[in-house]
Write a protein that holds these residues in place. Structure first.
Motif, PDB file in Angstrom:
ATOM      1  N   GLY A 124     -10.342  -0.407  10.538  1.00  0.00           N
ATOM      2  CA  GLY A 124      -9.271  -1.255  10.033  1.00  0.00           C
ATOM      3  C   GLY A 124      -8.659  -0.708   8.762  1.00  0.00           C
ATOM      4  O   GLY A 124      -7.432  -0.704   8.589  1.00  0.00           O
ATOM      5  N   THR A 125      -9.509  -0.240   7.844  1.00  0.00           N
ATOM      6  CA  THR A 125      -8.978   0.294   6.590  1.00  0.00           C
ATOM      7  C   THR A 125      -8.079   1.487   6.859  1.00  0.00           C
ATOM      8  O   THR A 125      -6.993   1.606   6.289  1.00  0.00           O
ATOM      9  CB  THR A 125     -10.131   0.711   5.671  1.00  0.00           C
ATOM     10  N   PRO A 182      -8.868  -5.756  12.951  1.00  0.00           N
ATOM     11  CA  PRO A 182      -7.534  -6.275  12.612  1.00  0.00           C
ATOM     12  C   PRO A 182      -7.460  -6.926  11.238  1.00  0.00           C
ATOM     13  O   PRO A 182      -6.495  -6.708  10.513  1.00  0.00           O
ATOM     14  CB  PRO A 182      -7.258  -7.299  13.700  1.00  0.00           C
ATOM     15  N   THR A 183      -8.481  -7.723  10.887  1.00  0.00           N
ATOM     16  CA  THR A 183      -8.395  -8.383   9.590  1.00  0.00           C
ATOM     17  C   THR A 183      -8.445  -7.396   8.449  1.00  0.00           C
ATOM     18  O   THR A 183      -7.701  -7.509   7.479  1.00  0.00           O
ATOM     19  CB  THR A 183      -9.543  -9.381   9.376  1.00  0.00           C
ATOM     20  N   PHE A 184      -9.343  -6.416   8.572  1.00  0.00           N
ATOM     21  CA  PHE A 184      -9.393  -5.373   7.560  1.00  0.00           C
ATOM     22  C   PHE A 184      -8.029  -4.696   7.466  1.00  0.00           C
ATOM     23  O   PHE A 184      -7.491  -4.462   6.380  1.00  0.00           O
ATOM     24  CB  PHE A 184     -10.456  -4.333   7.894  1.00  0.00           C
ATOM     25  N   ALA A 185      -7.483  -4.368   8.641  1.00  0.00           N
ATOM     26  CA  ALA A 185      -6.212  -3.645   8.666  1.00  0.00           C
ATOM     27  C   ALA A 185      -5.130  -4.436   7.935  1.00  0.00           C
ATOM     28  O   ALA A 185      -4.388  -3.887   7.129  1.00  0.00           O
ATOM     29  CB  ALA A 185      -5.803  -3.372  10.109  1.00  0.00           C
ATOM     30  N   ARG A 186      -5.093  -5.729   8.236  1.00  0.00           N
ATOM     31  CA  ARG A 186      -4.047  -6.543   7.617  1.00  0.00           C
ATOM     32  C   ARG A 186      -4.143  -6.554   6.104  1.00  0.00           C
ATOM     33  O   ARG A 186      -3.155  -6.363   5.393  1.00  0.00           O
ATOM     34  CB  ARG A 186      -4.178  -7.998   8.112  1.00  0.00           C
ATOM     35  N   VAL A 187      -5.369  -6.825   5.620  1.00  0.00           N
ATOM     36  CA  VAL A 187      -5.529  -6.930   4.164  1.00  0.00           C
ATOM     37  C   VAL A 187      -5.222  -5.602   3.484  1.00  0.00           C
ATOM     38  O   VAL A 187      -4.506  -5.534   2.481  1.00  0.00           O
ATOM     39  CB  VAL A 187      -6.959  -7.388   3.823  1.00  0.00           C
ATOM     40  N   GLU A 226     -11.118  -5.372  -2.608  1.00  0.00           N
ATOM     41  CA  GLU A 226     -10.856  -6.328  -1.533  1.00  0.00           C
ATOM     42  C   GLU A 226     -11.727  -6.048  -0.327  1.00  0.00           C
ATOM     43  O   GLU A 226     -12.284  -6.941   0.300  1.00  0.00           O
ATOM     44  CB  GLU A 226      -9.385  -6.202  -1.095  1.00  0.00           C
ATOM     45  N   VAL A 227     -11.815  -4.750   0.030  1.00  0.00           N
ATOM     46  CA  VAL A 227     -12.563  -4.380   1.224  1.00  0.00           C
ATOM     47  C   VAL A 227     -14.030  -4.784   1.084  1.00  0.00           C
ATOM     48  O   VAL A 227     -14.642  -5.297   2.019  1.00  0.00           O
ATOM     49  CB  VAL A 227     -12.441  -2.861   1.488  1.00  0.00           C
ATOM     50  N   ILE A 233     -18.256 -10.838   3.540  1.00  0.00           N
ATOM     51  CA  ILE A 233     -18.007 -12.073   4.291  1.00  0.00           C
ATOM     52  C   ILE A 233     -18.013 -11.815   5.782  1.00  0.00           C
ATOM     53  O   ILE A 233     -18.548 -12.591   6.573  1.00  0.00           O
ATOM     54  CB  ILE A 233     -16.666 -12.684   3.861  1.00  0.00           C
ATOM     55  N   TRP A 234     -17.426 -10.706   6.185  1.00  0.00           N
ATOM     56  CA  TRP A 234     -17.368 -10.443   7.607  1.00  0.00           C
ATOM     57  C   TRP A 234     -18.722 -10.031   8.174  1.00  0.00           C
ATOM     58  O   TRP A 234     -18.966 -10.176   9.361  1.00  0.00           O
ATOM     59  CB  TRP A 234     -16.296  -9.402   7.931  1.00  0.00           C
ATOM     60  N   THR A 235     -19.605  -9.510   7.334  1.00  0.00           N
ATOM     61  CA  THR A 235     -20.965  -9.274   7.828  1.00  0.00           C
ATOM     62  C   THR A 235     -21.585 -10.592   8.249  1.00  0.00           C
ATOM     63  O   THR A 235     -22.248 -10.675   9.287  1.00  0.00           O
ATOM     64  CB  THR A 235     -21.841  -8.612   6.746  1.00  0.00           C
TER      65      THR A 235
END
Lengths: 308, 312, 584
Positions: A124-125, A182-187, A226-227, A233-235
């Motif tokens: 994502g990053t 996707p969430t990583f990518a967005r942020v 941020e990552v 949290i995503w873990t």
């Protein structure tokens, strides 16, 4: 040249709010610290469930260390025994010690949780950086693709991927990784966009610094905070999703202990032997809670504006 | 404003198309022959071939794809491979249960969550606030199915208060309601935690705004300040996100339906996966994804209507 | 909240409460004709697995008088539906000739009849069903002929497309021909060499190329598997596909509706030839989750549930108030088959080593007695003639009692001192899963690493028939020793490559002659002896390790009376007939 030293006199109210903010950050530091301690505790317990480093060096099979018993050793004659001093969490349907299985089971959850976040986070990053920095059609294509992926509820996405790949730890890591990217990518995309516009990046570009160097040196460190918050949290989410998927029946193969699978096996005995399901569930709860705590605390440190 | 609405709707269409395409591709990659899976172990080779012809599995992929899209547009969800009945019938049968559960959970979530959020926002940084935050974090951490199991253990087994199983007959409202309580509580209480957190932070944002301070300065009672002014403007982001919550809870709602053996889209989905009913799997995934896209669209539209920055 | 509000709330509650309580149909006095049922001894011919029919005095209940009673207290006529929770996610096929899963079998048992039937509750007795009596075979032109005279007035269930009509020989012929057709039946193999004709509307003639003893013949035309008689007009009108979910027969219950993944509603067949069922209907619910079924029964939402093959469960449920647990036969036999064509199992020493590594009692402990019991031969001695008892195998040294040291030694001798590894798939269903997982742990003790992948039940069945597992655990009931041996150990039945691939997972081909000789042997003692010889060979070559049998476990509310004693039921459920009732 005259040096200006000391801070200019601050108006009183600003001083108070600054102090206030520092104190808040410290208090939230407590959250982060407690979360971190819990996570480390859980990780160590699972990692050192048996003495694999020593066993590896000695060239023999690993023996249980922190876990009291071998999690795969069956004792059919004592199946479904209630919790006792020798077996604080009781025995499961094959007569295996549940406490040991819970401890070993942490390995699956942690491995899936952390690896899938690493996989998803990396993917994502990368996508977010490329999209944010390149702009134009590349950005458009990537972000639309992200939108499509995000249209699927996460569990459904996971089910879809596992239906194609089959079950097992590595497949689950891939599936959950795809879910999280996707969430990583967005942020990262958003952060990249905003950093891209700053003066020093403009300046670097003007001088002719290569794109990669800009990404690596200027942008990446700034999105890193941020990552990291998201990763924690995503873990927590990844571990929860793994539990969900294992509970449905798409988890690891026997006899490897995994918390979600253990709960599933225990649902047959809710009336007779509820401990078979209760304890692994508690393990999931505590672990996910720990990661959430850590993530919350980190977020408050990294970006105090977000949480009051 | 109108331009925003139209643009937004127009954007959804290619996304929907892409979603359908992705589902189509994924279902075709799943290993195993759907015709074989449908007929079971005893089918002869001829029977399997015949079914493949009937299902159109031997046609070129493009043709299958176009037929798939065409069917979807007409609302034809195909025929279930296990039961042989039209999937839209099955879906129509279980949809009310899923909608019931969704609605009830949202109701519980907001009914408990918003007041709790307001409460903890006003008692910021006190012990109660801290406790509330820990509880809501715990709520975020508990897997829905485990929570459901705990509720079953307590309310259905230890105390025989509510049924642990099924959805109850839709035509008998009281029975139906009894079957709704535990699943709705499972989902609803989990949702409460998210709602509380969001309300809290929204309220805190609003409470620090100028006009709130003005209201306080005007000498209004604290309660009026909170409810009439702060909450009202905090409600805007909250309400517009309710749909998104429903979407994000889909995973948990699937698990809840499975644990309570409650008829619904989620249980149907898991059943389709386990029984290798590819047609049903395809259709249900399409439904879920379309639902999420729709919710996102509606949410964006509401935001657009409400947020002055966009509706210029 | 102030006092006024509270008062208002209370009033509203009161009004609502009385409304709800008051709802219900108004009761009116009713005139009821009560049928007084009297037991009268009636002499009847009953075949008890012997050649010579024995005249036994059987106590049969006969409707004798009708009493007219005017009830003073009005009776509410609410339909009495028996709610059954079954262990399945959904049906696979209710076409009786394809209904192979345990759960589908129990449903079709309520909907169809056969020419003969297994006595409800006692599968060792065969009695007439659609036929008026059990025929004697005759030899005509060197072939064995069985002539069945059908009852009159047996009505097929009505459907949307076909009205109810009387079942005649035409339907029987059609049905048995369907059973023999491999495109339309999973049991076609059992009906080869059989010709069926209708001599007139109520007479059916069955000619067998090779003669069979009644023990082997009657199961083929009983209310079991291929013997179920379907209604020709109905199935022709709706087609085979629709028949799968809407079967039409002549039994005590008819299919009214089907909600996929949820339930099948059955209603009483008023025109049933044995009399209108005491139940008004049966709700056959699909509930694969045991805790849901359990909770449903305890909460009073279900009347009968399929339980867990687990003594712990049986104990617990028996202690519940108002609940009874029935553990009854037939015992489905679990056998471990070794694929003798795959390394290292092609070496008999390795197979025997594995047999010595396994501990029957340890497997047994996972299920508990008497729900499960050890078996020592592929055919269960407890239920069928031809099985070998423990004493018999012990005498021959073929008991393979656990001896892990010996196992390790044998493995080393065979060239595997450090063991080896194998991979298998298992069904997620409890019975299979537990056996495989226990096997995994037991084999680990002798150095054999067994990798186990869990898949859903139907996938496992599909995969093992594609010869995927080197070791196959199979749990099944077969009506007699011939079927057991033929389907599991005759070379014709070898998976994938056999002439008629079935369930011969071991690829065994050494006892074909013994099986075939036993099949046509008319002397029952000699027949049993041949069967025993065949199994001794199986044990000597250790191509299959007989493990245990699992009985049926069903729990019910004490208000349910099945209408018969529960000794053994071939349909693997308690048997719901016209005599089953719920005593309120």
């Amino acid at each position: 040249m005259k040096q200006i030293t000391g801070t200019p006199p601050q108006p009183k109210f600003k001083l108070r709010s600054q102090r206030q903010r520092l104190w808040d950050t410290f208090k939230r530091n407590r959250t982060a610290i407690v979360g971190l301690i819990l996570v480390i505790l859980i990780a160590c317990t699972s990692i050192f469930a048996d003495d694999w480093p020593i066993a590896f060096l000695q060239g023999r099979k690993a023996q249980p260390l922190l876990a009291p018993f071998d999690p795969t050793k069956q004792d059919a004659y004592r199946r479904l025994e209630a919790p006792s001093l020798a077996h604080p969490m009781g025995l499961d349907t094959y007569g295996r010690d549940i406490l040991s299985r819970v401890i070993y089971g942490g390995r699956v959850s942690l491995m899936v949780g952390i690896c899938s976040v690493l996989v998803g986070g990396a993917m994502g990053t990368l996508l977010g950086l490329v999209a944010g920095y390149s702009g134009g059609r590349v950005e458009n294509a990537i972000m639309r693709g992200i939108d499509v992926l995000m249209a699927f509820p996460s569990l459904i996405m996971g089910l879809m991927v596992l239906a194609v790949l089959g079950s097992g730890i590595s497949k689950m890591i891939i599936a959950i990784g795809i879910m999280l990217s996707p969430t990583f990518a967005r942020v990262v995309h958003g952060a990249t966009l905003s950093i891209k516009e700053t003066d020093y990046v403009e300046a670097a570009r003007a001088i002719g610094v290569s794109r990669f160097r800009i990404l690596r040196v200027h942008i990446l460190p700034n999105v890193f905070g941020e990552v990291v918050v998201m990763a924690s949290i995503w873990t927590a989410t990844a571990i929860r999703i793994e539990a969900n998927l294992s509970f449905i029946g798409l988890g690891v193969s026997p006899p490897t202990p995994a918390w979600g699978t253990m709960i599933r096996d225990g649902t047959q005995y809710l009336t007779n032997a509820p401990w078979v399901s209760i304890f692994p569930g508690l393990a999931i709860l505590i672990t996910v809670f720990a990661f959430n705590l850590l993530g919350d605390g980190l977020r408050d440190i990294v970006d105090p504006r977000l949480q009051a | 404003m109108l331009r925003y609405i139209v643009t937004r709707i127009a954007l959804s269409i290619p996304i929907l198309l892409a979603v359908f395409t992705l589902v189509f591709i994924v279902v075709r990659i799943i290993p195993g022959d759907p015709a074989e899976a449908a007929l079971g172990d005893y089918a002869s080779k001829q029977a399997v071939e015949a079914l493949r012809e009937r299902m159109g599995l031997n046609d070129p992929l493009i043709v299958q794809y176009l037929r798939f899209l065409g069917d979807l547009l007409r609302g034809d969800l195909g025929i279930s491979m296990i039961s042989g009945k039209p999937i839209s019938e099955q879906v129509a049968h279980v949809l009310p249960y899923t909608l019931q559960l969704t609605f009830a959970s949202i109701l519980i979530g907001t009914l408990f969550g918003i007041p709790l959020g307001v409460f903890t926002a006003t008692r910021r940084n006190t012990f109660i606030d801290y406790l509330g935050r820990i509880i809501s974090l715990a709520g975020l951490s508990v897997p829905a199915f485990y929570f459901g199991i705990l509720l079953i253990l307590f309310f259905a087994i230890k105390i025989d208060l509510f049924p642990a199983v099924g959805g109850g007959d839709l035509k008998k409202p009281v029975e139906n309601l009894k079957h709704l309580v535990l699943p709705a509580l499972t989902l609803g209480l989990i949702m409460t935690t998210s709602v509380t957190r969001l309300t809290r932070s929204a309220m805190l944002n609003v409470l620090s705004e100028d006009y709130v301070r003005t209201a306080r300065a005007k000498g209004l009672r604290e309660r009026a300040v909170i409810i009439k002014h702060a909450l009202r403007s905090a409600m805007v982001p909250i309400i517009s996100i309710i749909g998104l919550w429903a979407a994000s809870l889909i995973g948990d709602s699937v698990m809840t339906e499975v644990v309570f053996s409650r008829p619904g889209l989620g249980k149907m989905l898991v059943g389709a996966i386990m029984q290798r009913d590819y047609a049903a799997l395809q259709s249900i995934m399409v439904i879920y994804a379309a639902f999420v896209v729709l919710i996102n669209l509606v949410t964006d539209l509401i935001y657009g209507l409400v947020d002055p920055r966009i509706s210029h | 909240m102030n006092g006024k509000r509270i008062l208002w709330l209370m009033v509203t509650m009161l009004i609502l409460g009385s409304l709800i309580a008051g709802c219900g149909p108004a009761a009116t006095p009713v005139v009821v004709e009560k049928e007084k049922v009297v037991e009268k001894p009636v002499v009847q011919t009953v075949v008890v697995e012997k050649e010579v029919p024995v005249e036994k005095e059987v106590v049969k209940t006969v409707v004798v008088e009708k009493e007219v009673v005017v009830t003073a207290t009005p009776e509410r006529k609410e339909p009495v539906i028996l709610r059954l929770g079954q262990n399945a996610a959904d049906l696979h096929s209710l076409d009786p000739h394809f209904a192979t899963t345990t759960q589908d079998r129990s449903l079709v048992d309520m909907v169809f009849n056969g020419l003969v039937r297994y006595k409800p509750g006692d599968g060792s007795v065969i009695e007439p069903d659609l036929a008026e009596e059990l025929p004697e075979p005759e030899m005509v032109d060197g072939k064995q002929v069985w002539i069945f005279r059908l009852r009159r007035g047996v009505m097929c269930h009505p459907t949307d497309t076909t009205p109810s009509y009387e079942l005649t020989a035409e339907d029987v012929v059609y049905s048995l021909q369907k059973s023999a057709n491999p495109e339309r039946s999973a049991y076609a193999g059992e009906y080869t060499g059989m010709t069926v004709e209708a001599l007139d509307d109520y007479t059916v003639k069955i000619t067998l190329d090779k003669p069979l003893s009644p023990v082997l013949f009657f199961p083929k035309v009983a209310n079991y598997s291929g013997g179920f008689i379907v209604c020709k007009k109905a199935i022709e009108a709706m087609g085979d596909d629709a028949f799968k979910t809407h079967p039409v027969g002549t039994g005590p219950f008819m299919v009214q509706s089907y909600s996929p993944g949820e339930k099948v509603m059955l209603v009483a067949n008023d025109a049933y030839f044995r009399g209108r069922p005491l139940l008004d209907g049966v709700e056959f619910r699909y509930m694969p989750d045991i805790s849901s079924r359990e909770a449903g029964l305890l909460a009073g939402e279900l009347d009968v549930i399929n339980g867990l093959t687990d003594e712990v469960w049986v104990d617990k449920m028996s202690k519940e108030e108002g609940i009874r647990v029935d553990v009854f036969g037939v015992g489905e036999v679990a056998t471990v088959h070794f694929n003798t064509t795959v390394e290292p199992l092609d070496d008999p020493k390795v197979r025997k080593a594995i047999a010595y590594a396994l501990d029957r009692d340890e497997f047994l402990a996972l299920f508990g007695e008497p729900v499960a019991e050890n078996v020592y031969s592929p055919v269960p001695a407890k239920f069928l003639p031809g099985g070998l008892t423990r004493a018999e195998v012990e005498k021959l040294g073929l008991a393979y009692d656990v001896d892990r040291e010996k196992a390790k030694q044998m493995l080393a001798e065979a060239g595997y001192p450090n063991g080896f590894s194998l991979e298998v798939v298992t069904s997620e269903m409890t019975g299979y899963r537990r056996i495989y997982e226990s096997m995994q742990a037991q084999l680990a003790e002798v150095g054999i690493d067994l990798k186990v992948n869990v898949v859903d039940h139907s996938t496992m069945h599909k995969l093992i028939r594609e010869d995927v597992n080197p070791i196959v655990v199979y749990i099944a009931w077969r009506p007699n020793a011939d079927v057991y041996l033929t389907r599991f150990f005759h070379s014709d039945s070898i998976v994938v490559t056999g002439a008629k691939p079935d369930t011969n997972f071991s690829h065994y081909d050494q006892i074909d002659d013994l099986i075939e000789a036993a099949r046509v042997e008319t002397d029952p003692d000699k027949q049993v002896d041949l069967w025993k010889q065949a199994q001794i060979k199986i044990l000597e070559d250790m191509v299959a390790y007989p493990l245990q049998y699992h009985q049926q476990v069903y729990a019910r509310s004490e208000a349910v009376d099945y209408g018969h004693e529960l000794i053994s039921v071939l349909a693997l459920y308690p048997g719901i007939t016209e005599n089953t009732r719920i005593v309120k």
